[in-house]
Design a protein around this motif. Structure first.
Motif, PDB file in Angstrom:
ATOM      1  N   ASP A   1       0.835  -1.196   0.000  1.00  0.00           N
ATOM      2  CA  ASP A   1       0.000   0.000   0.000  1.00  0.00           C
ATOM      3  C   ASP A   1       0.876   1.255   0.000  1.00  0.00           C
ATOM      4  O   ASP A   1       2.031   1.225   0.440  1.00  0.00           O
TER       5      ASP A   1
ATOM      6  N   LEU B   1      -5.455   5.358  -8.374  1.00  0.00           N
ATOM      7  CA  LEU B   1      -5.033   5.682  -7.021  1.00  0.00           C
ATOM      8  C   LEU B   1      -5.531   7.071  -6.645  1.00  0.00           C
ATOM      9  O   LEU B   1      -5.484   7.998  -7.464  1.00  0.00           O
TER      10      LEU B   1
ATOM     11  N   VAL C   1      -4.840   8.964  -3.382  1.00  0.00           N
ATOM     12  CA  VAL C   1      -4.351   9.319  -2.053  1.00  0.00           C
ATOM     13  C   VAL C   1      -3.546  10.618  -2.049  1.00  0.00           C
ATOM     14  O   VAL C   1      -3.221  11.122  -0.984  1.00  0.00           O
TER      15      VAL C   1
ATOM     16  N   THR D   1     -12.160   7.746  -1.099  1.00  0.00           N
ATOM     17  CA  THR D   1     -11.676   6.382  -1.248  1.00  0.00           C
ATOM     18  C   THR D   1     -10.246   6.371  -1.779  1.00  0.00           C
ATOM     19  O   THR D   1      -9.852   7.247  -2.555  1.00  0.00           O
ATOM     20  N   SER D   2      -9.443   5.369  -1.341  1.00  0.00           N
ATOM     21  CA  SER D   2      -8.034   5.324  -1.731  1.00  0.00           C
ATOM     22  C   SER D   2      -7.835   4.872  -3.168  1.00  0.00           C
ATOM     23  O   SER D   2      -6.753   5.014  -3.720  1.00  0.00           O
TER      24      SER D   2
ATOM     25  N   GLN E   1       0.533   9.962  -8.997  1.00  0.00           N
ATOM     26  CA  GLN E   1       0.077   9.992  -7.606  1.00  0.00           C
ATOM     27  C   GLN E   1       1.202   9.607  -6.647  1.00  0.00           C
ATOM     28  O   GLN E   1       1.443  10.281  -5.643  1.00  0.00           O
TER      29      GLN E   1
ATOM     30  N   ARG F   1      -3.345   9.000   5.968  1.00  0.00           N
ATOM     31  CA  ARG F   1      -4.075   7.754   6.176  1.00  0.00           C
ATOM     32  C   ARG F   1      -5.461   8.024   6.759  1.00  0.00           C
ATOM     33  O   ARG F   1      -6.459   7.396   6.383  1.00  0.00           O
TER      34      ARG F   1
ATOM     35  N   THR G   1      -8.117   9.164   4.234  1.00  0.00           N
ATOM     36  CA  THR G   1      -8.367   8.254   3.120  1.00  0.00           C
ATOM     37  C   THR G   1      -9.106   7.034   3.639  1.00  0.00           C
ATOM     38  O   THR G   1      -8.703   6.419   4.625  1.00  0.00           O
TER      39      THR G   1
ATOM     40  N   PRO H   1     -10.762   3.122   2.841  1.00  0.00           N
ATOM     41  CA  PRO H   1     -10.524   2.000   1.929  1.00  0.00           C
ATOM     42  C   PRO H   1     -11.552   1.997   0.803  1.00  0.00           C
ATOM     43  O   PRO H   1     -12.696   2.445   0.970  1.00  0.00           O
TER      44      PRO H   1
END
Length: 377
Positions: free
Chosen positions: A247, A277, A279, A289-290, A345, A370, A373, A375
């Motif tokens: 990840d 992606l 993030v 969402t990630s 990204q 984290r 973001t 899942p």
């Protein structure tokens, strides 16, 4: 400190045209910002030598030009193609032969000496990972000792290759912190402080995917601390970690520990899964969402960018609905745009991490990212 390296497929960036690669270079203009890892097995495949010879007939050309990589691109040479699964067994044949997979999944073998010659003279790599044998906890003591000895032998041969401007990356192999510390001891015992101080020797962690996340971070942290203790006068000790498909937050955590370069196949794997992606966003307008699955029929008529707030060329010029259509038509352009976006990204994340003044600030950034973001559904 803190760079990302992307894996090459048979010597070329996966899914990237020269235009899209140029767009990445323009977005990240710093020296050696966009790095690549190349498996030397590609050079040993049956088709490559003949094709390269024909290419060079028209003038004095080198391998970088053959693969359209650019003369100043930072390249790391490895035995294995980084976008293939890491080896879980020996890669050696006899006492001086390396076995790997080349272009078209072709099994190839070549001598350790020819491996270093290809990395230095044909590819002109900035750094080369010494051939290694993966070590895991299921090995018997006999096989473990043999694997460590073979890896040490290949790295010692590479000491003759290391010159100014080109770095030998000594592999630290093992699936537990204890095994990796034993492997690191081989480096400390064989390498002089002068060689480390010159920047000609670095360390690499090539098969971290064989252990848990906690052990990965512990291995990297412990080994870097022991290197600083063993070579206190070294200005910096170049280090490279091969993280595979992990990840994005873990990539940042390893970089925050002080690793110079992290290779990850995450952009490649996510592209193969039709995921964008999400993030690294400039708007930071709340949790998102990630990853976005652009095959989802909900995006069939979506006129928004692939990811809200992303500054990449693909997001600036194409919509989710268009990429959704390309994916459903099996058009390669969909994967080209997705890979460009996913690579952008990850490069944006590492660039933002480098700007922070301390490890504490970097860890706070990772924690906040984290938390912002969620899942993917």
């Amino acid at each position: 400190m803190g760079y990302l390296a992307l894996g090459l497929n048979s010597g070329r960036p996966p899914f990237l045209s020269q235009q899209l690669l140029a767009e990445l270079d323009a977005a990240f203009p710093g020296e050696h910002e966009v790095r690549f890892v190349m498996g030397i097995g590609t050079l040993q495949s049956r088709q490559t030598p003949a094709a390269l010879a024909a290419f060079c007939e028209s003038g004095e050309r080198d391998l970088r030009e053959f693969f359209d990589l650019g003369r100043n691109r930072y390249l790391i040479a490895n035995v294995h193609d980084p976008n293939l699964p890491p080896p879980d067994a020996g890669c050696f044949k006899g006492s001086d032969q390396v076995v790997t997979v080349g272009a078209g999944q072709e099994s190839v073998s070549f001598s350790v000496a020819s491996f270093y010659a290809a990395a230095k003279d044909q590819l002109r790599a900035n750094a080369v990972v010494a051939p290694y044998e993966a070590v895991n906890a299921t090995y018997t003591r006999k096989f473990m000792e043999r694997a460590l000895a073979r890896t040490e032998t290949c790295a010692k041969i590479g000491l003759e290759w290391a010159v100014a401007g080109q770095t030998l990356l000594w592999p630290v192999v093992g699936s537990t912190p204890e095994l990796c510390e034993r492997s690191l001891g081989k480096l400390i015992a064989n390498v002089s402080a002068d060689l480390v101080n010159s920047g000609s020797i670095g360390v690499c962690f090539p098969n971290l995917t064989a252990c848990s996340r906690e052990d990965r971070l512990k291995i990297v942290s412990n080994c870097l601390a022991k290197l600083e203790e063993a070579f206190p006068d070294a200005p910096t000790i170049q280090s490279t970690a091969f993280m595979g498909s992990c990840d994005p937050f873990e990539v940042l955590e390893v970089l925050a520990l002080g690793v110079d370069t992290v290779e990850t196949s995450l952009p490649y794997v996510m592209t193969r899964q039709s995921l964008a992606l999400a993030v690294s966003r400039e708007d930071q307008a709340g949790p998102e969402t990630s990853a976005v699955n652009l095959r989802d029929s909900a995006f069939a008529r979506d006129q928004g960018p692939l990811v809200n707030g992303c500054k990449c060329w693909a997001c600036a010029n194409h919509t989710r609905g268009y990429v959704h259509h390309l994916l459903n038509c099996s058009e390669m352009l969909a994967e080209m745009l997705l890979f460009h976006h996913n690579a952008h990204q990850m490069l944006s994340l590492t660039a933002r991490l480098r700007e922070l003044p301390s490890q504490d600030a970097q860890n706070r950034f990772i924690g906040e990212l984290r938390a912002a973001t969620v899942p993917p559904q």
